[in-house]
Write a protein that holds these residues in place. Structure first.
Motif, PDB file in Angstrom:
ATOM      1  N   GLU B  92       0.832  -1.199   0.000  1.00  0.00           N
ATOM      2  CA  GLU B  92       0.000   0.000   0.000  1.00  0.00           C
ATOM      3  C   GLU B  92       0.869   1.253   0.000  1.00  0.00           C
ATOM      4  O   GLU B  92       0.646   2.185  -0.768  1.00  0.00           O
ATOM      5  N   GLY B  95       2.535   2.011  -3.396  1.00  0.00           N
ATOM      6  CA  GLY B  95       1.684   2.736  -4.357  1.00  0.00           C
ATOM      7  C   GLY B  95       1.757   4.231  -4.131  1.00  0.00           C
ATOM      8  O   GLY B  95       1.909   5.013  -5.085  1.00  0.00           O
ATOM      9  N   ARG B  98       5.153   5.554  -5.191  1.00  0.00           N
ATOM     10  CA  ARG B  98       5.318   5.671  -6.642  1.00  0.00           C
ATOM     11  C   ARG B  98       4.823   7.036  -7.118  1.00  0.00           C
ATOM     12  O   ARG B  98       5.465   7.688  -7.947  1.00  0.00           O
TER      13      ARG B  98
END
Lengths: 166, 290
Positions: B92, B95, B98
């Motif tokens: 999680e 993400g 990123r």
């Protein structure tokens, strides 16, 4: 033969001291095999051998430590020399007496070392005594005593000592 | 067992004894600069000893590897479950990171921040620890023949490890950041206050000479200042865990938790480049036109 034996001791002590002994350290303190070896050589083979082996051991060990070359070399050389002089005064040395002797000499050397090394102000005399000098002296005495006892059970130490003094 | 007696004659022994005494006296009387000659002479001996040292270190690593893989498996099942839970959490977070990474890339390009790469460095492996108890050091398997010299900085991706204090032809001794005899110029990242990082006898580090007016607090990160020593600016040193402010003192100090665990360091990078880029060069500040 003797020179080869000494060379093996000098070359062998450093790897054992720096790689293996860190695993058997107590309270982050490990025994000083160089000190024990210098004592044993001085005691058995005489003061000259003790001095030379001590100097060489101190020099070799200082190459792999932050300790300066002079203090490491001279302290170990002096230990070997003094052990040789002490060996000249005794006819029979039991392992118990040897252990007690190592304990005392290791403590004395440990008490001198902080002054010679000019350590940080945090590393004062009392800190050195409680955290390094006493634990190391105990470990030196135990390891040295065990090696001496092993050597006594395998060879005639008294004869070797008397031969070296002739 | 009886040893073969190959002792030298009495006069030869006396000559050797006198030479040994001269050597000891020489050591005592020579200035410290000249004693570095003895360090240089010791390089071949260091090279010889480095072979059994590396062999013993190799055997030790193999045994540790076998022990870790096959013997020390107690609690692995429980650890596995915990790691799976952590993995879900990290996915999680990954993400989110990123997204942040894309934004950072954009901004970096905008600021021409590409010159921030580290200067030339050499990778080395830790093969041993200090032969004595008075200093906290590690021994590396690279030495003077690989271009290592005293005072070069040693780091891992996690942060500062220490600095090189001694070299032989094939090994180097690194004084750890947690040794009380070490001193590295540090900077509190948030407040930009500078100080000197020293090790402590408890195996931590301490940032000294922080200005009294500084509002440094626990949790602040300390990095290298890059002003002196073999480190570029911005390498993590540790995190402040306590601020010590004594009455009538001219400065305050802070206890740090080092970013690296010196007992678990296995591979390091030695920063070789003597001329580190200045802050201006690293950030790409435009040069003045004549």
């Amino acid at each position: 033969m003797k020179a080869l034996l000494y060379f093996i001791v000098i070359v062998g002590v450093v790897p054992i001291q720096s790689v293996l002994l860190s695993h058997i350290s107590l309270w982050d303190v490990k025994p000083d095999l160089g000190f024990v070896a210098a004592c044993l050589v001085g005691l058995i083979a005489g003061e000259l051998d003790g001095l030379l082996v001590g100097l060489a051991l101190g020099w070799a060990m200082s190459l792999f430590s932050a300790q300066d070359l002079m203090s490491g070399t001279i302290i170990k050389g002096a230990v070997g020399f003094v052990a040789g002089l002490a060996g000249r005064q005794v006819v029979y040395l039991s392992p118990v007496v040897f252990v007690a002797g190592l304990l005392v000499v290791s403590c004395l050397v440990g008490l001198i070392t902080p002054f010679v090394l000019k350590l940080s102000v945090q590393q004062d005399w009392w800190w050195a005594v409680w955290t390094i000098v006493l634990p190391q002296a105990c470990l030196d005495a135990v390891i040295g005593g065990a090696i001496y006892w092993l050597m006594r059970s395998r060879m005639n130490i008294e004869q070797l000592m008397s031969e070296s003094r002739m | 067992m009886r040893m073969v007696n190959l002792r030298a004659p009495y006069s030869a022994r006396r000559v050797v004894f006198v030479l040994a005494v001269i050597l000891v006296l020489g050591f005592l009387l020579l200035p410290s600069q000249l004693q570095s000659g003895f360090q240089y002479i010791g390089s071949p001996l260091g090279w010889i000893i480095s072979w059994p040292l590396q062999v013993v270190a190799g055997i030790h690593d193999r045994i540790a590897d076998v022990w870790g893989r096959y013997v020390a498996l107690q609690g692995v099942e429980e650890e596995n479950q915990q790691l799976k839970r952590e993995l879900d959490l990290l996915k999680e977070q990954n993400g989110q990171l990123r997204e942040a990474s894309v934004a950072t890339e954009r901004l970096s390009a905008l600021l021409e921040f590409k010159k921030q790469a580290l200067p030339a460095s050499v990778a080395a492996q830790v093969i041993g620890r200090d032969t004595g108890n008075w200093y906290k050091t590690i021994i590396l398997n690279k030495g003077a023949s690989d271009g290592l010299q005293s005072d070069q900085g040693v780091i891992t991706p996690a942060g500062v490890v220490g600095r090189v204090v001694k070299t032989t032809a094939s090994t180097a001794v690194v004084l750890l950041v947690t040794d009380p005899n070490n001193a590295i110029a540090g900077l509190i990242q948030r407040t930009r206050d500078e100080g000197i990082v020293e090790g402590t006898t408890q195996g931590q580090a301490r940032l000294k000479y922080i200005p009294l007016l500084s509002n440094a607090r626990p949790g602040d990160h300390v990095v290298t200042s890059g002003l002196v020593g073999g480190f570029p600016r911005g390498i993590p040193i540790g995190t402040i865990i306590r601020i010590d402010k004594e009455e009538e003192a001219l400065f305050q100090s802070a206890e740090l938790s080092p970013e690296i665990d010196p007992n678990r360091v296995e591979e390091v990078l030695v920063i070789q480049s003597p001329s580190l880029p200045t802050e201006g060069e690293r950030l790409g500040v435009p040069k003045l036109k004549p």
